[in-house]
Design an enzyme around this catalytic site. Sequence first.
Site, PDB file in Angstrom:
ATOM      1  N   SER A   1       0.845  -1.176   0.047  1.00  0.00           N
ATOM      2  CA  SER A   1      -0.249  -0.035  -0.070  1.00  0.00           C
ATOM      3  C   SER A   1       0.796   1.196  -0.072  1.00  0.00           C
ATOM      4  CB  SER A   1      -0.999   0.077   0.989  1.00  0.00           C
ATOM      5  OG  SER A   1      -1.340   1.245   1.464  1.00  0.00           O
TER       6      SER A   1
ATOM      7  N   HIS B   1      -1.201  -1.313  -4.218  1.00  0.00           N
ATOM      8  CA  HIS B   1      -2.463  -1.112  -3.579  1.00  0.00           C
ATOM      9  C   HIS B   1      -2.276   0.665  -3.201  1.00  0.00           C
ATOM     10  CE1 HIS B   1      -5.848  -2.117  -1.064  1.00  0.00           C
ATOM     11  NE2 HIS B   1      -5.397  -1.185  -0.202  1.00  0.00           N
TER      12      HIS B   1
ATOM     13  N   ASP C   1      -4.678   3.362  -1.881  1.00  0.00           N
ATOM     14  CA  ASP C   1      -5.912   3.876  -0.758  1.00  0.00           C
ATOM     15  C   ASP C   1      -6.218   5.138  -0.712  1.00  0.00           C
ATOM     16  OD1 ASP C   1      -6.000   1.535   0.901  1.00  0.00           O
ATOM     17  OD2 ASP C   1      -3.886   1.799   1.407  1.00  0.00           O
TER      18      ASP C   1
ATOM     19  N   MET D   1      -8.844   7.974   0.292  1.00  0.00           N
ATOM     20  CA  MET D   1      -9.951   8.443   1.512  1.00  0.00           C
ATOM     21  C   MET D   1     -10.430   9.506   1.253  1.00  0.00           C
ATOM     22  SD  MET D   1      -7.186   6.774   4.481  1.00  0.00           S
ATOM     23  CE  MET D   1      -6.696   5.351   4.729  1.00  0.00           C
TER      24      MET D   1
ATOM     25  N   HIS E   1      -8.420   0.932  -3.783  1.00  0.00           N
ATOM     26  CA  HIS E   1      -9.439   0.910  -2.702  1.00  0.00           C
ATOM     27  C   HIS E   1     -10.032   2.220  -2.456  1.00  0.00           C
ATOM     28  CE1 HIS E   1      -9.506  -0.342   1.740  1.00  0.00           C
ATOM     29  NE2 HIS E   1     -10.733  -0.156   1.173  1.00  0.00           N
TER      30      HIS E   1
ATOM     31  N   MET F   1     -12.246   4.353  -0.397  1.00  0.00           N
ATOM     32  CA  MET F   1     -12.945   4.631   1.006  1.00  0.00           C
ATOM     33  C   MET F   1     -13.513   5.906   1.091  1.00  0.00           C
ATOM     34  SD  MET F   1      -9.636   2.937   3.093  1.00  0.00           S
ATOM     35  CE  MET F   1      -8.562   3.208   1.879  1.00  0.00           C
TER      36      MET F   1
ATOM     37  N   MET G   1     -11.214  -6.226   5.288  1.00  0.00           N
ATOM     38  CA  MET G   1     -10.222  -5.297   6.159  1.00  0.00           C
ATOM     39  C   MET G   1     -10.023  -6.100   7.544  1.00  0.00           C
ATOM     40  SD  MET G   1      -9.956  -2.649   4.244  1.00  0.00           S
ATOM     41  CE  MET G   1      -9.049  -1.809   5.665  1.00  0.00           C
TER      42      MET G   1
ATOM     43  N   GLY H   1      -8.902   3.731   7.462  1.00  0.00           N
ATOM     44  CA  GLY H   1      -8.620   5.052   7.732  1.00  0.00           C
ATOM     45  C   GLY H   1      -7.120   5.295   7.918  1.00  0.00           C
ATOM     46  N   PHE H   2      -6.453   4.369   8.162  1.00  0.00           N
ATOM     47  CA  PHE H   2      -5.063   4.757   8.734  1.00  0.00           C
ATOM     48  C   PHE H   2      -4.105   3.331   8.610  1.00  0.00           C
ATOM     49  CE2 PHE H   2      -7.863   7.351  11.303  1.00  0.00           C
ATOM     50  CZ  PHE H   2      -7.472   8.601  11.037  1.00  0.00           C
ATOM     51  N   GLY H   3      -2.813   3.757   7.990  1.00  0.00           N
ATOM     52  CA  GLY H   3      -1.860   2.427   8.000  1.00  0.00           C
ATOM     53  C   GLY H   3      -1.286   2.445   9.528  1.00  0.00           C
ATOM     54  N   GLY H   4      -0.629   1.490   9.582  1.00  0.00           N
ATOM     55  CA  GLY H   4       0.125   0.965  10.957  1.00  0.00           C
ATOM     56  C   GLY H   4      -0.811   0.752  11.957  1.00  0.00           C
TER      57      GLY H   4
ATOM     58  N   ASP I   1      -6.343  -6.715   4.049  1.00  0.00           N
ATOM     59  CA  ASP I   1      -5.849  -5.424   4.237  1.00  0.00           C
ATOM     60  C   ASP I   1      -5.841  -4.967   5.537  1.00  0.00           C
ATOM     61  OD1 ASP I   1      -5.016  -2.983   3.734  1.00  0.00           O
ATOM     62  OD2 ASP I   1      -6.942  -2.261   2.476  1.00  0.00           O
ATOM     63  N   GLY I   2      -4.446  -4.865   6.017  1.00  0.00           N
ATOM     64  CA  GLY I   2      -4.480  -4.019   7.572  1.00  0.00           C
ATOM     65  C   GLY I   2      -3.808  -4.793   8.511  1.00  0.00           C
ATOM     66  N   GLY I   3      -2.588  -4.333   9.022  1.00  0.00           N
ATOM     67  CA  GLY I   3      -1.488  -4.991   9.782  1.00  0.00           C
ATOM     68  C   GLY I   3      -0.999  -6.188   9.338  1.00  0.00           C
TER      69      GLY I   3
ATOM     70  N   GLY J   1       1.193  -2.242   3.968  1.00  0.00           N
ATOM     71  CA  GLY J   1       1.822  -0.971   3.922  1.00  0.00           C
ATOM     72  C   GLY J   1       3.055  -0.701   4.716  1.00  0.00           C
TER      73      GLY J   1
HETATM   74  C1  DX5 Z   1      -6.433   0.974   5.816  1.00  0.00           C
HETATM   75  C2  DX5 Z   1      -5.960   0.902   4.137  1.00  0.00           C
HETATM   76  C3  DX5 Z   1      -4.731   0.006   4.174  1.00  0.00           C
HETATM   77  C4  DX5 Z   1      -3.612   0.466   4.902  1.00  0.00           C
HETATM   78  C5  DX5 Z   1      -2.575  -0.679   5.218  1.00  0.00           C
HETATM   79  O1  DX5 Z   1      -7.611   2.024   5.631  1.00  0.00           O
HETATM   80  O2  DX5 Z   1      -6.826   0.572   3.454  1.00  0.00           O
HETATM   81  O3  DX5 Z   1      -4.501  -0.340   2.851  1.00  0.00           O
HETATM   82  O4  DX5 Z   1      -2.859   1.243   4.353  1.00  0.00           O
HETATM   83  O5  DX5 Z   1      -1.448  -0.343   5.976  1.00  0.00           O
HETATM   84  P1  DX5 Z   1      -0.806  -1.413   7.076  1.00  0.00           P
HETATM   85  O6  DX5 Z   1      -0.107  -2.428   6.331  1.00  0.00           O
HETATM   86  O7  DX5 Z   1       0.111  -0.503   7.449  1.00  0.00           O
HETATM   87  O8  DX5 Z   1      -1.819  -1.924   7.893  1.00  0.00           O
HETATM   88 ZN    ZN Z   2      -6.436  -0.496   1.594  1.00  0.00          ZN
END
Ligand code: DX5
Ligand code: ZN
Length: 230
Positions: free
Chosen positions: A10, A35, A37, A39, A68, A70, A139, A144-147, A177-179, A199
């Site tokens: 991502s 990927h 994102d 938002m 993706h 959002m 998901m 909404g956020f990475g990490g 997607d996520g973590g 990401g």
């Molecule tokens: C969250 C995004 C994800 C996110 C993944 O809303 O859709 O794509 O960036 O990031 P990590 O891998 O850091 O969780």
């Molecule tokens: Zn995503």
Amino acid sequence: MSRTFRIAPSILSANFAKLGQEVTDVIASGADIIHFDVMDNHYVPNLTIGPLVCESLRPVTDAFIDVHLMVKPVDRIIPDFAKAGANMITFHPEASEHIDRSLSLIRDSGCKAGLVFNPATPLHYLDHVMDKLDMILLMSVNPGFGGQKFIPETLNKIREVRQRIDASGRDIWLEVDGGVKVDNIAEVAQAGADVFVAGSAVFGAGKDADPHRYDSVLAALRAELAKVNG
Ligand code: DX5
Ligand code: ZN
């Protein structure tokens, strides 16, 4: 039979000041998919990038771009992303008034189409649209956020969706997607996913090395996946 696994970094966690180079580097390092994102500070509490950025990246890479969305509403922006060179467009069913129509709009624009499920979004949205899906995205964090940290309950949902896809006999990708990180990607694959968004795990890993600084983290992710296929 060995399964095809795809790794989709991502770019949310990339360095936006040199995004073209980041994309080129991560693909050269062995990533399969970009990927992307999107938002809107409305459907999710964050604001990122739109069709203009996709259009700028398109000449820089031949890579498959997985957009993706959002955003809410979704329909107005779909043709813009198709024109900007997106290969796949996914959206959250709660964000569309007419899910079947949005899926058709994506395919009619020449892109592959997918639905995205938040951790607590029920799977019944799949019931009447399996024939219109190229991908289902689960998901494993709230969007909404990475990490953020992977929500373990997602593993059960992945198993359930894997069963639905297999029962349908269709070639539908199952993306998570996520973590997702080196220490849990094998478990996610074992549960039935075949496309892995990462990401912070990818872009966070290569900060201090140059060039092709994503080689080692991508190799580590692949090595974990090879254990599942082995
Ligand atoms: C969250 C995004 C994800 C996110 C993944 O809303 O859709 O794509 O960036 O990031 P990590 O891998 O850091 O969780
Ligand atoms: Zn995503």
